[in-house]
Enzyme design. Structure first.
Site, short mmCIF file in Angstrom:
data_model
loop_
_atom_site.label_atom_id
_atom_site.label_comp_id
_atom_site.label_asym_id
_atom_site.label_seq_id
_atom_site.Cartn_x
_atom_site.Cartn_y
_atom_site.Cartn_z
N ASP A 13 -0.12 35.18 74.61
CA ASP A 13 0.40 36.14 73.65
C ASP A 13 -0.22 37.33 73.53
O ASP A 13 -1.48 37.52 74.29
CB ASP A 13 0.27 35.41 72.22
CG ASP A 13 0.56 36.50 70.84
OD1 ASP A 13 1.82 36.77 71.36
OD2 ASP A 13 -0.05 36.73 69.94
N SER A 14 0.07 38.42 73.01
CA SER A 14 -0.55 39.64 73.27
C SER A 14 -1.93 39.72 72.62
O SER A 14 -2.84 40.51 72.61
CB SER A 14 0.20 41.01 72.54
OG SER A 14 0.84 40.55 71.34
N CYS A 76 5.17 34.82 72.24
CA CYS A 76 5.06 36.17 71.82
C CYS A 76 6.68 36.70 71.61
O CYS A 76 7.36 36.46 72.87
CB CYS A 76 4.22 36.98 72.49
SG CYS A 76 4.40 38.92 72.15
N GLU A 161 -3.84 41.02 61.14
CA GLU A 161 -5.03 40.94 61.96
C GLU A 161 -6.23 41.75 61.20
O GLU A 161 -7.39 41.50 61.76
CB GLU A 161 -4.75 41.80 63.19
CG GLU A 161 -3.54 40.97 64.27
CD GLU A 161 -3.63 41.69 65.57
OE1 GLU A 161 -4.31 42.49 65.80
OE2 GLU A 161 -2.97 40.56 66.33
N CYS A 195 7.99 36.63 64.69
CA CYS A 195 7.04 37.03 65.07
C CYS A 195 5.88 35.99 64.87
O CYS A 195 6.03 35.26 63.79
CB CYS A 195 6.39 38.32 64.42
SG CYS A 195 4.78 38.76 64.92
N HIS A 197 2.78 35.88 64.32
CA HIS A 197 1.99 36.39 63.51
C HIS A 197 2.31 35.88 62.02
O HIS A 197 1.61 35.53 61.17
CB HIS A 197 1.76 37.78 63.42
CG HIS A 197 0.72 38.20 64.41
ND1 HIS A 197 1.08 38.34 65.81
CD2 HIS A 197 -0.71 38.71 64.48
CE1 HIS A 197 0.18 38.99 66.50
NE2 HIS A 197 -0.86 39.24 65.74
#
Length: 278
Positions: A13-14, A76, A161, A195, A197
C-alpha cells in the site's frame, strides 16, 4: 538489509490503509508468511498521475519480488485503479513471468451487488480512484442492473493519517462528503468504502448515514477472494511458505512513527524496518 529467506505473500500500500486488508487476510489465512510494504515516504498516491502511480507501484512490487514474494496484493485502491492493469499486461511477462499481482477492485466488484436491495450503490474513494472510473466499469461487468454513484473524499485520508479520525473535528468532513454522495440519489442503500483507510472512519460514517444504509469495507471481501484464488491456483499456493510470520517495511526512515500509525490500522502492535527500495 536482511533479506527474508521464506517465500511470503507480499502486501503493498502507499501508506497504512492496506493494513486493514492485511488484518483480514491474516485472520482468514494465518498459516502463510507475509511481508507488508508501505511506501509512506511518497504517500499519498491519491492525487498523483497515472504515470507516477504506476512507476511507484511497480518499483514497490519489484522490491517485494526480490524479497521472495511470488504473489503480491495491491491493498490500495488507487494503485489497483491506476497501475494494476499495466503491471499485469505489460510489466510482468518480460521480467517476472511466474509472479502474480492482484488488486482489491475486481474482488470487490464481483460481490458488491449482492449487498444492495435498491440496486443503487455509493462509492467513496480518493480522487484518483474516483476519476479512474474503475468501480463504474468493473461493477457494470458483474451487476449491469446496479447504478453506481461516486464521491471523492479528498480530506479523509489526511484526517485519518493525522490521527484525527475519531475526534469531533472529523464529523464535519464525514457529513460533508456523505451529503454530497446522497444528494446524487435518495435510493442509495449501500455505501462502499473504496479506500483501505476508510474503515477507521466506519463508525462515524455509519452514524452520519440514515438508518438502513449498509456500509461495506473491503478487508473481508479481499480475504475471501484471496482464499478462493489460492484454492484455484495450487501452482501459486504451493510456493508460499507457511510459518505464520509477518514482516513490516516502510520507505520512511521514521519507523517509530510508522509503527504508531500502523498499529492503529492493523489493530495490533507493529514493528517495522526501513527500506530505501534499493
Amino acid at each position: 538489509m536482511h533479506v527474508l529467506t521464506n517465500k511470503p505473500i507480499g502486501i503493498f500500500d502507499s501508506g497504512y490503509g492496506g493494513l486493514t486488508v492485511f488484518k483480514s487476510i491474516a485472520a482468514a489465512l494465518p498459516q502463510y508468511d507475509y511481508i507488508y510494504l508501505g511506501d509512506t515516504a511518497r504517500a499519498p498516491y491519491g492525487n498523483r498521475t497515472f504515470k507516477v502511480i504506476h512507476e511507484y507501484t511497480w518499483e514497490c512490487v519489484q522490491w517485494l519480488f526480490k524479497q521472495g514474494c511470488g504473489l503480491v496484493i495491491l491493498a490500495c485502491n488507487t494503485a489497483s485503479a491506476k497501475a494494476l492493469r499495466t503491471i499485469q499486461q505489460q510489466d510482468l511477462q518480460p521480467a517476472y513471468p511466474t509472479q502474480r499481482v492482484l488488486g482489491v477492485i475486481r474482488p470487490t466488484a464481483e460481490v458488491i451487488g449482492n449487498y444492495t436491495s435498491s440496486k443503487e450503490i455509493g462509492v467513496l474513494g480518493t480522487r484518483g480512484t474516483v476519476n479512474s472510473e474503475s468501480y463504474l466499469l468493473e461493477i457494470e461487468k458483474f451487476f449491469p442492473d446496479v447504478k453506481v454513484y461516486q464521491q471523492a473524499c479528498a480530506l479523509w485520508v489526511p484526517i485519518i493519517e493525522a490521527g484525527e479520525y475519531d475526534k469531533p473535528g472529523a464529523d464535519y468532513f464525514v457529513q460533508l462528503y456523505l451529503d454530497q454522495l446522497l444528494a446524487q440519489s435518495p435510493g442509495i442503500d449501500t455505501v462502499l468504502l473504496a479506500c483501505t483507510h476508510y474503515p477507521l472512519l466506519q463508525d462515524k460514517i455509519q452514524s452520519h448515514l440514515p438508518a438502513g444504509i449498509n456500509v461495506v469495507a473491503q478487508g473481508d471481501i479481499v480475504a475471501a477472494s484471496l482464499t478462493d484464488y489460492l484454492q484455484r491456483h495450487p501452482e501459486i499456493e504451493t510456493g508460499i511458505t507457511c510459518n505464520g510470520t509477518k514482516a513490516f517495511f516502510t520507505t520512511s526512515d521514521d519507523t517509530a512513527d510508522f509503527d504508531h500509525h500502523a498499529s492503529l490500522f492493523f489493530s495490533a502492535p507493529v514493528q517495522s524496518s526501513f527500506t530505501p527500495l534499493k
